[in-house]
Design an enzyme around this catalytic site. Structure first.
Site, PDB file in Angstrom:
ATOM      1  N   ASP A 168      -0.968   1.542  -4.058  1.00  0.00           N
ATOM      2  CA  ASP A 168      -1.796   0.567  -4.774  1.00  0.00           C
ATOM      3  C   ASP A 168      -3.144   1.136  -5.202  1.00  0.00           C
ATOM      4  OD1 ASP A 168      -2.568   0.719  -2.094  1.00  0.00           O
ATOM      5  OD2 ASP A 168      -3.435  -1.286  -2.120  1.00  0.00           O
ATOM      6  N   LYS A 207     -11.382  -0.145  -0.800  1.00  0.00           N
ATOM      7  CA  LYS A 207     -11.521   1.295  -0.926  1.00  0.00           C
ATOM      8  C   LYS A 207     -10.956   1.686  -2.283  1.00  0.00           C
ATOM      9  CE  LYS A 207      -7.502   1.874   2.079  1.00  0.00           C
ATOM     10  NZ  LYS A 207      -7.347   0.962   3.218  1.00  0.00           N
ATOM     11  N   ASP A 256      -2.488   6.512  -3.365  1.00  0.00           N
ATOM     12  CA  ASP A 256      -1.334   5.852  -2.746  1.00  0.00           C
ATOM     13  C   ASP A 256      -0.717   4.774  -3.633  1.00  0.00           C
ATOM     14  OD1 ASP A 256      -3.317   3.934  -2.540  1.00  0.00           O
ATOM     15  OD2 ASP A 256      -2.566   3.164  -0.625  1.00  0.00           O
ATOM     16  N   ASP A 280      -5.745   2.559  -3.572  1.00  0.00           N
ATOM     17  CA  ASP A 280      -7.017   2.507  -2.852  1.00  0.00           C
ATOM     18  C   ASP A 280      -7.248   3.729  -1.964  1.00  0.00           C
ATOM     19  OD1 ASP A 280      -5.118   1.752  -1.030  1.00  0.00           O
ATOM     20  OD2 ASP A 280      -6.100  -0.107  -0.409  1.00  0.00           O
ATOM     21  N   ARG A 281      -6.200   4.512  -1.698  1.00  0.00           N
ATOM     22  CA  ARG A 281      -6.392   5.698  -0.849  1.00  0.00           C
ATOM     23  C   ARG A 281      -6.536   6.963  -1.686  1.00  0.00           C
ATOM     24  NH1 ARG A 281      -2.802   5.427   4.607  1.00  0.00           N
ATOM     25  NH2 ARG A 281      -3.427   3.319   5.188  1.00  0.00           N
ATOM     26  N   SER A 320       0.798  -1.223   0.000  1.00  0.00           N
ATOM     27  CA  SER A 320       0.000   0.000   0.000  1.00  0.00           C
ATOM     28  C   SER A 320       0.834   1.278   0.000  1.00  0.00           C
ATOM     29  CB  SER A 320      -0.955  -0.050   1.195  1.00  0.00           C
ATOM     30  OG  SER A 320      -1.826   1.027   1.173  1.00  0.00           O
ATOM     31  N   HIS A 321       0.768   2.026   1.078  1.00  0.00           N
ATOM     32  CA  HIS A 321       1.403   3.341   1.155  1.00  0.00           C
ATOM     33  C   HIS A 321       2.802   3.278   1.738  1.00  0.00           C
ATOM     34  CE1 HIS A 321      -0.820   2.117   4.639  1.00  0.00           C
ATOM     35  NE2 HIS A 321       0.005   2.821   5.371  1.00  0.00           N
TER      36      HIS A 321
HETATM   37  C1  G1P Z   1      -3.911   1.478   8.326  1.00  0.00           C
HETATM   38  C2  G1P Z   1      -5.103   2.377   8.481  1.00  0.00           C
HETATM   39  C3  G1P Z   1      -6.380   1.611   8.184  1.00  0.00           C
HETATM   40  C4  G1P Z   1      -6.293   0.997   6.800  1.00  0.00           C
HETATM   41  C5  G1P Z   1      -5.027   0.178   6.653  1.00  0.00           C
HETATM   42  C6  G1P Z   1      -4.833  -0.331   5.235  1.00  0.00           C
HETATM   43  O1  G1P Z   1      -3.985   0.404   9.243  1.00  0.00           O
HETATM   44  O2  G1P Z   1      -5.149   2.942   9.775  1.00  0.00           O
HETATM   45  O3  G1P Z   1      -7.481   2.479   8.304  1.00  0.00           O
HETATM   46  O4  G1P Z   1      -7.410   0.182   6.543  1.00  0.00           O
HETATM   47  O5  G1P Z   1      -3.894   0.971   7.004  1.00  0.00           O
HETATM   48  O6  G1P Z   1      -4.748   0.693   4.309  1.00  0.00           O
HETATM   49  P1  G1P Z   1      -3.188   0.377  10.634  1.00  0.00           P
HETATM   50  O7  G1P Z   1      -1.739   0.597  10.314  1.00  0.00           O
HETATM   51  O8  G1P Z   1      -3.715   1.540  11.438  1.00  0.00           O
HETATM   52  O9  G1P Z   1      -3.507  -0.932  11.250  1.00  0.00           O
HETATM   53 ZN    ZN Z   2      -3.357   1.310  -0.240  1.00  0.00          ZN
END
Ligand code: G1P
Ligand code: ZN
Length: 542
Positions: free
Chosen positions: A278, A375, A276, A280-281, A113-114
């Site tokens: 991938d 998302k 982000d 989804d954000r 992801s990010h």
């Molecule tokens: C974080 C975000 C959460 C999101 C997840 C995946 O998780 O807080 O809302 O769904 O990334 O993108 P966390 O690191 O808080 O467990």
């Molecule tokens: Zn992501």
């Protein structure tokens, strides 16, 4: 072609977190590490032989190698057909859409992801089910249990496939279709939003800037915003790179600095957005104006009927527990239910499947709907553009008007990244031990209304998820929430979420951190954050 059975020994740390298994690239490169986890997935799936599986990743470093390994393992495990993204790349929401469109058995998505990429960065893998959504806890638990006892995996001995051409080939008995995920995704977006109206808006001198942060959404954004909607040159950092250009592909005010500079300049465009690693954000900005993700969800909910795909109204909405209560107020006015779920998109799946919720959102820059089961960053951007095109007002005017109607939920999240894991756990344990009897207690001007460790009972399958974060709510509607991240890969990350409610429109123009200062100080005092984390300041404030 031979199927080879390789003996292996288990790794003890393959427990999927908030969103799949995430580790540094170097961990995934440990011999058998990826293979063990992939075999644990196949071993946990009932009747996946002969079925169709979707496969793709966000294109980060190690994506290419991992895709080739997974293809060969899928063939050796009797999968019938694999739909793989061109170059092994697919955004997370596109993967979800394709699983659904092709009625696939499930999907394997490679993404952290990010989190930063590159040889020293992170990598990740997760399994999505037939609905297109992240595997629920009972599936991830089964995968984890299997990973603890695994002693062999199966892999086909074959050459790597060329994934850069759109072809249909075979790998052993398995059919491999290399597909372009952009086209079906863009068509899905056209079915939900009024593209013609957005095109007209853009034609009449509306300027936008979409930052893909050198991650997966570049080709999607170029196709949708530049080609289909006519916003020439609107995509920034649109070329996907294995290390995201050295950046941190997280769309917030800190990491999306290129976009922030443009949107907070004197001659800023009307609308800005970032997505982000991938895809989804999303982060949404107006000219010199930041929209918090919690407010974004509330505004989309309040204006959903302006958008063709949602014109008949919403069945309900859902937000993760730490997300602000702004959307609750809209739901109340609309007479629909607002569900409060634990952090992580997987908890929305049942609500969407059962049509109990149409829109969902998280404070962590995640918004989506029942069109897929992840998302969806670009979806949120298009939703905003559609609303802007219909209303003909600025982003700032729409949000401020929203606050006037519903009141403003001042909201912020403070992250303390890479702190000592043991100390962070001690902090949470200590807090947990303080909850009994806290209700009714007074701290300066605040009186505790409730204090608990959030537990969620799924209204559809009645599964219960405990210990999902500590909430302390006050009688004036403000809240502080504490959780440990389930996606970090180094040490622990403590997240502090702070929220206060202000109904008076004359007090809606305060700077967020200033407005929340008394609550932030109170959170410090109650949890002794400095003492436990050894940090004077959070690493990131969003
Ligand atoms: C974080 C975000 C959460 C999101 C997840 C995946 O998780 O807080 O809302 O769904 O990334 O993108 P966390 O690191 O808080 O467990
Ligand atoms: Zn992501």
């Amino acid at each position: 072609m031979n199927i080879r059975t390789v003996s292996t020994t288990p790794f003890s740390d393959q427990k999927p977190g908030t969103s799949g298994l995430r580790k540094s690239v170097t961990v995934f490169q440990t011999p058998h590490y990826l293979e063990n986890f992939v075999q644990s997935i196949f071993d946990s799936l009932d009747g996946c032989e002969g079925q169709t599986i979707v496969l793709g990743g966000d294109g980060r470093y190690y994506n290419r190698q991992a895709i080739q390994i997974i293809l060969k393992m899928a063939a050796a495990n009797g999968i019938g057909r694999i739909l793989v993204g061109k170059g092994g790349i697919m955004s997370t929401p596109a993967a979800s859409a394709i699983i659904r469109q092709y009625k696939a058995y499930g999907g394997i998505i490679l993404s952290a992801s990010h989190n930063p990429g590159g040889p020293q960065g992170d990598f990740g893998i997760k399994y999505n089910i037939t609905s297109g959504g992240p595997a629920p806890e009972k599936v991830t638990e089964a995968i984890f249990e299997r990973s603890k006892v695994i002693n062999r995996y199966k892999i086909l001995e074959a050459d790597d496939l060329n994934l850069d051409k759109l072809t249909v080939t075979r790998l052993g008995e398995m059919s491999v279709e290399v597909i372009d995920p952009v086209e079906p995704y863009a068509r899905l977006m056209e079915s939900l939003f009024d593209f013609e109206r957005i095109r007209q808006l853009i034609k009449h001198d509306f300027k936008l800037c979409v930052d893909s942060m050198h991650a997966v959404t570049g080709p999607y954004a170029k196709d949708i915003f530049e080609k289909r909607l006519g916003a020439a040159g609107s995509v920034l950092n649109g070329e996907p790179l294995e290390d995201f250009g050295g950046g941190h592909p997280d769309p917030n005010l800190v990491y999306a600095h290129d976009l922030v500079e443009i949107m907070f300049a004197n001659d800023a465009p009307d609308f800005g957005a970032a997505s982000d690693g991938d895809g989804d954000r999303n982060m949404v900005l107006g000219n010199n104006f930041f929209v918090t993700p919690s407010d974004s969800l509330a505004v989309l909910t309040a204006n959903a009927t302006l958008v063709p795909g949602y014109k008949t109204g919403l069945s309900g909405v859902a937000r993760s527990m730490p997300t602000s209560e702004a959307v609750d107020r809209v739901a109340e006015k609309l007479g629909i239910t607002c569900y409060e779920t634990p952090t992580g998109w997987k908890f929305f799946g049942n609500l969407l499947d059962a049509n109990k919720a149409t829109l969902c959102g998280e404070e962590s820059f995640g918004t989506g709907s029942n069109h897929v089961r992840e998302k969806d960053g670009l979806w949120a951007v298009l939703f905003w553009l559609n609303i802007l095109a219909v209303k003909g007002e600025s982003v700032e005017a729409i949000v401020k008007d929203h606050w006037k109607t519903y009141g403003r939920n001042y909201y912020s999240r403070h992250d303390y990244e890479e702190v000592d894991k043991e100390r962070a756990t001690e902090l949470m344990d200590r807090l947990g031990g303080m909850l009994d009897g806290m209700a009714g207690k007074k701290f300066a001007n605040y009186e505790v209304k409730y204090a608990d460790d959030f537990s969620y009972s799924d209204p559809v399958d009645h599964s219960v998820s405990k210990n999902q974060g500590i909430r302390i709510g006050f009688t004036d509607g403000s809240r502080i929430v504490f959780r440990l991240s389930g996606t970090g890969t180094k040490g622990a990350t403590l997240r502090l979420y702070v929220e206060s409610y202000e109904p008076d429109a004359n007090k809606h123009n305060l700077e967020t951190q200033a407005a929340l200062k008394p609550l932030i100080d109170l959170a410090q005092e109650i949890a002794q954050i400095k003492e436990y984390t050894q940090r004077d300041e959070p690493t990131v404030i969003t």
